[in-house]
Design an enzyme around this catalytic site. Structure first.
Site, PDB file in Angstrom:
ATOM      1  CG  HIS A   1      -2.265   3.651  -1.869  1.00  0.00           C
ATOM      2  ND1 HIS A   1      -3.136   3.376  -2.910  1.00  0.00           N
ATOM      3  CD2 HIS A   1      -2.539   2.738  -0.904  1.00  0.00           C
ATOM      4  CE1 HIS A   1      -3.896   2.352  -2.594  1.00  0.00           C
ATOM      5  NE2 HIS A   1      -3.547   1.933  -1.384  1.00  0.00           N
TER       6      HIS A   1
ATOM      7  CG  ASP B   1      -3.327  -1.458  -3.503  1.00  0.00           C
ATOM      8  OD1 ASP B   1      -3.630  -1.874  -4.644  1.00  0.00           O
ATOM      9  OD2 ASP B   1      -4.056  -1.627  -2.514  1.00  0.00           O
TER      10      ASP B   1
ATOM     11  CG  ASP C   1      -2.009  -1.100   1.034  1.00  0.00           C
ATOM     12  OD1 ASP C   1      -2.898  -0.942   0.177  1.00  0.00           O
ATOM     13  OD2 ASP C   1      -1.911  -2.115   1.748  1.00  0.00           O
TER      14      ASP C   1
ATOM     15  CG  ASN D   1      -7.387  -2.921  -4.741  1.00  0.00           C
ATOM     16  OD1 ASN D   1      -6.337  -2.730  -4.129  1.00  0.00           O
ATOM     17  ND2 ASN D   1      -8.498  -2.259  -4.461  1.00  0.00           N
ATOM     18  CG  HIS D   2      -5.566   1.220  -5.738  1.00  0.00           C
ATOM     19  ND1 HIS D   2      -6.267   2.394  -5.848  1.00  0.00           N
ATOM     20  CD2 HIS D   2      -5.936   0.669  -4.563  1.00  0.00           C
ATOM     21  CE1 HIS D   2      -7.010   2.559  -4.772  1.00  0.00           C
ATOM     22  NE2 HIS D   2      -6.830   1.513  -3.978  1.00  0.00           N
TER      23      HIS D   2
END
Length: 115
Positions: A11, A40, A9, A75-76
């Site tokens: 991001h 992600d 993550d 998933n991103h």
């Protein structure tokens, strides 16, 4: 048995990701290690391009301590691929929504080849 470091993550937060990589490298103290990134990498933060660039083009060279690197798709990334390659307007709108943060990813990419 080598240390295994797992990071997820990111991001789009390049500086924080780089800081984590440096902490892992320092902790390994010169011994070979494994790195697993859980996906992600993009969306929400301001530097998704930089994160992807680091993973794809520079990670192994800048961090030779990691003799094994596994980068998983989150998933991103799946949403981004679907939006770009899927051609469906709804997928594009879903990805660039403020909830998912694709707009920040698009803004972080320069108009040139990544590597």
């Amino acid at each position: 048995m080598p240390h295994t470091y797992v990071i997820g993550d990111v991001h789009g937060y390049y500086r924080e990701f780089e800081r984590l990589l440096n902490l892992c490298s320092d902790h390994a103290n010169g011994k070979p290690a494994r790195l697993i990134t859980l996906g992600d990498y993009v969306d929400r933060g301001p530097h998704s391009f930089g994160v992807v660039q680091l993973i794809r083009c520079r990670l192994a060279g800048e961090y030779p301590i990691f003799q094994s690197i596994i980068n998983l798709k989150g998933n991103h990334e799946a949403m981004m691929v679907q939006a770009v390659l899927g051609g469906e307007l709804r997928a594009k709108q879903n990805w660039v929504s403020s909830d998912n943060g694709g707009d920040a990813t698009v803004e972080s990419y320069p108009i040139r080849k990544p590597c």
